[in-house]
Design a protein around this motif. Structure first.
Motif, mmCIF file in Angstrom:
data_model
loop_
_atom_site.group_PDB
_atom_site.id
_atom_site.type_symbol
_atom_site.label_atom_id
_atom_site.label_comp_id
_atom_site.label_asym_id
_atom_site.label_seq_id
_atom_site.Cartn_x
_atom_site.Cartn_y
_atom_site.Cartn_z
ATOM 1 N N ALA A 259 -28.818 -63.666 2.937
ATOM 2 C CA ALA A 259 -27.640 -63.398 2.615
ATOM 3 C C ALA A 259 -27.561 -61.327 2.724
ATOM 4 C CB ALA A 259 -26.732 -63.468 1.138
ATOM 5 N N ALA A 260 -26.276 -61.217 2.457
ATOM 6 C CA ALA A 260 -26.118 -59.405 3.377
ATOM 7 C C ALA A 260 -25.229 -59.265 2.041
ATOM 8 C CB ALA A 260 -26.152 -58.771 3.877
ATOM 9 N N GLY A 261 -25.395 -57.546 0.972
ATOM 10 C CA GLY A 261 -23.885 -57.047 0.574
ATOM 11 C C GLY A 261 -25.090 -56.266 -0.631
ATOM 12 N N THR A 262 -24.624 -55.648 -1.481
ATOM 13 C CA THR A 262 -24.562 -55.290 -2.404
ATOM 14 C C THR A 262 -24.762 -55.695 -3.705
ATOM 15 O OG1 THR A 262 -22.509 -55.202 -3.677
ATOM 16 C CG2 THR A 262 -22.448 -53.798 -2.108
ATOM 17 N N VAL A 263 -25.790 -54.870 -4.226
ATOM 18 C CA VAL A 263 -27.135 -55.314 -5.607
ATOM 19 C C VAL A 263 -25.945 -56.809 -6.129
ATOM 20 C CG1 VAL A 263 -28.146 -55.620 -7.398
ATOM 21 C CG2 VAL A 263 -28.515 -53.884 -5.559
ATOM 22 N N GLU A 264 -24.183 -56.090 -6.536
ATOM 23 C CA GLU A 264 -23.381 -57.054 -7.179
ATOM 24 C C GLU A 264 -23.043 -58.416 -6.419
ATOM 25 O OE1 GLU A 264 -22.685 -52.877 -8.456
ATOM 26 O OE2 GLU A 264 -23.308 -53.665 -6.213
ATOM 27 N N SER A 265 -22.253 -57.828 -5.151
ATOM 28 C CA SER A 265 -22.779 -59.337 -3.917
ATOM 29 C C SER A 265 -23.103 -60.158 -4.725
ATOM 30 C CB SER A 265 -22.273 -58.665 -3.325
ATOM 31 O OG SER A 265 -20.832 -57.534 -2.713
ATOM 32 N N LEU A 266 -25.120 -59.585 -4.272
ATOM 33 C CA LEU A 266 -25.476 -61.086 -3.773
ATOM 34 C C LEU A 266 -26.061 -61.599 -4.864
ATOM 35 C CD1 LEU A 266 -28.120 -58.049 -1.501
ATOM 36 C CD2 LEU A 266 -27.313 -60.493 -0.861
ATOM 37 N N ALA A 267 -26.032 -60.752 -6.690
ATOM 38 C CA ALA A 267 -26.210 -61.505 -7.508
ATOM 39 C C ALA A 267 -24.861 -62.471 -7.905
ATOM 40 C CB ALA A 267 -26.180 -60.358 -8.996
ATOM 41 N N ASN A 268 -24.019 -62.676 -7.492
ATOM 42 C CA ASN A 268 -22.421 -63.526 -7.665
ATOM 43 C C ASN A 268 -22.681 -64.426 -6.854
ATOM 44 O OD1 ASN A 268 -20.874 -61.615 -9.349
ATOM 45 N ND2 ASN A 268 -20.308 -60.924 -7.597
ATOM 46 N N GLU A 269 -23.828 -64.485 -5.098
ATOM 47 C CA GLU A 269 -23.911 -65.564 -4.205
ATOM 48 C C GLU A 269 -25.283 -65.929 -4.645
ATOM 49 O OE1 GLU A 269 -23.849 -67.699 -0.542
ATOM 50 O OE2 GLU A 269 -21.915 -66.129 -1.998
ATOM 51 N N ALA A 270 -26.213 -65.543 -5.555
ATOM 52 C CA ALA A 270 -27.433 -66.485 -5.890
ATOM 53 C C ALA A 270 -26.645 -67.601 -7.440
ATOM 54 C CB ALA A 270 -28.195 -65.182 -7.088
ATOM 55 N N THR A 271 -25.119 -66.867 -8.297
ATOM 56 C CA THR A 271 -25.289 -67.453 -9.006
ATOM 57 C C THR A 271 -24.164 -68.516 -8.192
ATOM 58 O OG1 THR A 271 -24.828 -66.076 -10.413
ATOM 59 C CG2 THR A 271 -23.739 -67.681 -11.325
ATOM 60 N N ARG A 272 -23.470 -68.626 -7.284
ATOM 61 C CA ARG A 272 -22.938 -69.676 -6.777
ATOM 62 C C ARG A 272 -23.824 -70.673 -5.443
ATOM 63 N NH1 ARG A 272 -21.207 -71.506 -2.181
ATOM 64 N NH2 ARG A 272 -22.429 -70.147 -0.776
ATOM 65 N N ARG A 273 -25.240 -69.921 -5.612
ATOM 66 C CA ARG A 273 -25.838 -70.841 -4.990
ATOM 67 C C ARG A 273 -26.719 -71.634 -6.378
ATOM 68 N NH1 ARG A 273 -28.337 -68.934 0.583
ATOM 69 N NH2 ARG A 273 -26.252 -67.534 1.525
ATOM 70 N N ASN A 274 -26.244 -71.645 -7.203
ATOM 71 C CA ASN A 274 -27.746 -71.776 -8.579
ATOM 72 C C ASN A 274 -29.157 -71.144 -8.284
ATOM 73 O OD1 ASN A 274 -25.678 -73.351 -10.126
ATOM 74 N ND2 ASN A 274 -25.570 -75.020 -8.588
ATOM 75 N N ARG A 275 -28.812 -69.849 -7.634
ATOM 76 C CA ARG A 275 -30.041 -69.335 -8.094
ATOM 77 C C ARG A 275 -30.610 -68.397 -8.484
ATOM 78 N NH1 ARG A 275 -33.384 -70.417 -2.870
ATOM 79 N NH2 ARG A 275 -34.200 -68.167 -3.116
ATOM 80 N N GLN A 276 -31.654 -68.062 -9.174
ATOM 81 C CA GLN A 276 -31.752 -66.531 -9.963
ATOM 82 C C GLN A 276 -31.409 -65.759 -8.943
ATOM 83 O OE1 GLN A 276 -35.481 -66.625 -12.539
ATOM 84 N NE2 GLN A 276 -35.016 -68.492 -13.435
ATOM 85 N N TRP A 277 -32.026 -65.219 -8.056
ATOM 86 C CA TRP A 277 -31.965 -64.631 -7.412
ATOM 87 C C TRP A 277 -31.967 -63.968 -5.912
ATOM 88 C CZ3 TRP A 277 -29.145 -60.017 -7.780
ATOM 89 C CH2 TRP A 277 -29.898 -58.660 -7.286
ATOM 90 N N LEU A 278 -31.526 -63.772 -4.968
ATOM 91 C CA LEU A 278 -31.187 -63.775 -3.658
ATOM 92 C C LEU A 278 -32.177 -62.587 -2.895
ATOM 93 C CD1 LEU A 278 -28.429 -64.806 -2.172
ATOM 94 C CD2 LEU A 278 -30.264 -66.365 -2.252
ATOM 95 N N CYS A 279 -33.436 -62.547 -1.980
ATOM 96 C CA CYS A 279 -34.100 -61.429 -2.486
ATOM 97 C C CYS A 279 -33.749 -60.340 -1.089
ATOM 98 C CB CYS A 279 -35.974 -61.287 -2.686
ATOM 99 S SG CYS A 279 -37.300 -60.467 -1.953
#
Length: 289
Positions: A259-279
């Motif tokens: 996924a690509a985006g700002t730090v905030e967008s990546l954090a929200n996407e990680a939450t949606r995918r039930n992951r701790q983080w998208l590196c």
């Protein structure tokens, strides 16, 4: 490119939801016809063929889902290219070596950066020096149409992008998004060349092409320099300076994997995918302002 393609795609299940069951069946049968005309083109679906899909709830639901599914689109595209290539070379087998890679674009910052990354591919590869000389790119198609446009005084660029008068770039989405014109339903395109007339960036096509041209020249010079004053606000809104922007476009494919985006967008996407983080190592998109 000589061994791969880059595409920025948008799925429109919201448009698909406005189609009737019969619309879905007929569109599916135009893509995968039961019969073909003598010239190889799909034959017009008959009512019994349409009814076979409409009257089968499971099959209808599957066809409706597939018409807005990215993976299914890629499968069909790859098969079509393989068939045509194999017919030319008189061989069999796959055309592409491996599975495609998809990166979700989460916000306007990632959309702008990815679009520039794709349009500037030939320049980064030293195949072309300017966007207008970059064959097989969306940017060149837009520039060619704009150069040969005959109705400059009668229609704004914004309206012209949504018209059917673009000979080469009419298959692509307009650049500039309009909250008034891009509401669901109002943006549906009836030309058959694209799903909708909806834009995707809050800048005009002319500003986008200017930014693209400036970026391409700076990438060739391997230094950022200064951003022209009328382009600076575009990048300032994304929280980027000239060095950060050029670095982002050059390394976009290596920086973002899933996924690509700002730090905030990546954090929200990680939450949606039930992951701790998208590196995304070295992500220069700290925040969109």
């Amino acid at each position: 490119m000589h061994n791969h393609i880059h595409l920025v795609l948008r799925s429109r299940p919201d448009v698909l939801a406005t189609w009737s069951d019969e619309d879905v069946a007929r569109r599916w049968l135009r893509l995968f016809p039961h019969r073909r005309n003598k010239d190889g083109s799909p034959a017009e679906p008959t009512q019994p063929e349409v009814n076979m899909i409409v009257n089968d709830p499971d099959r209808l639901a599957e066809r409706r889902a597939r018409l807005s599914d990215l993976s299914w689109w890629m499968r069909c595209t790859a098969e079509n290219i393989a068939r045509r290539s194999n017919a030319e070379d008189r061989v069999t087998g796959h055309f592409w070596e491996g599975r495609y890679k998809a990166v979700v674009l989460l916000d306007e910052a990632s959309l702008l950066a990815c679009s520039a990354y794709v349009d500037l591919n030939p320049i980064r590869a030293a195949i072309a020096e300017t966007p207008e000389a970059s064959s097989y790119t969306g940017a060149k198609d837009r520039i060619d149409d704009l150069t040969h446009r005959e109705d400059r005084t009668r229609m704004s660029t914004h309206d012209w992008e949504r018209s059917r008068r673009r000979q080469k770039s009419g298959w692509m989405s307009p650049i500039e998004i309009s909250e008034r014109e891009d509401a669901i339903g109002a943006d549906v395109d009836g030309s058959g060349r694209r799903a909708s007339k909806k834009g995707f960036l809050s800048i005009s096509m002319l500003r986008y092409l200017e930014l693209l041209d400036w970026t391409g020249r700076k990438l060739q010079q391997d230094k950022a320099g200064s951003i022209p004053s009328h382009l600076a606000p575009i990048l300032a809104r994304l929280g980027l300076d000239s060095d950060g922007w050029c670095d982002l476009v050059k390394k976009f494919g290596r920086t973002f994997k899933r996924a690509a985006g700002t730090v905030e967008s990546l954090a929200n996407e990680a939450t949606r995918r039930n992951r701790q983080w998208l590196c995304s190592p070295g992500n220069p998109l700290q925040s969109a302002r």
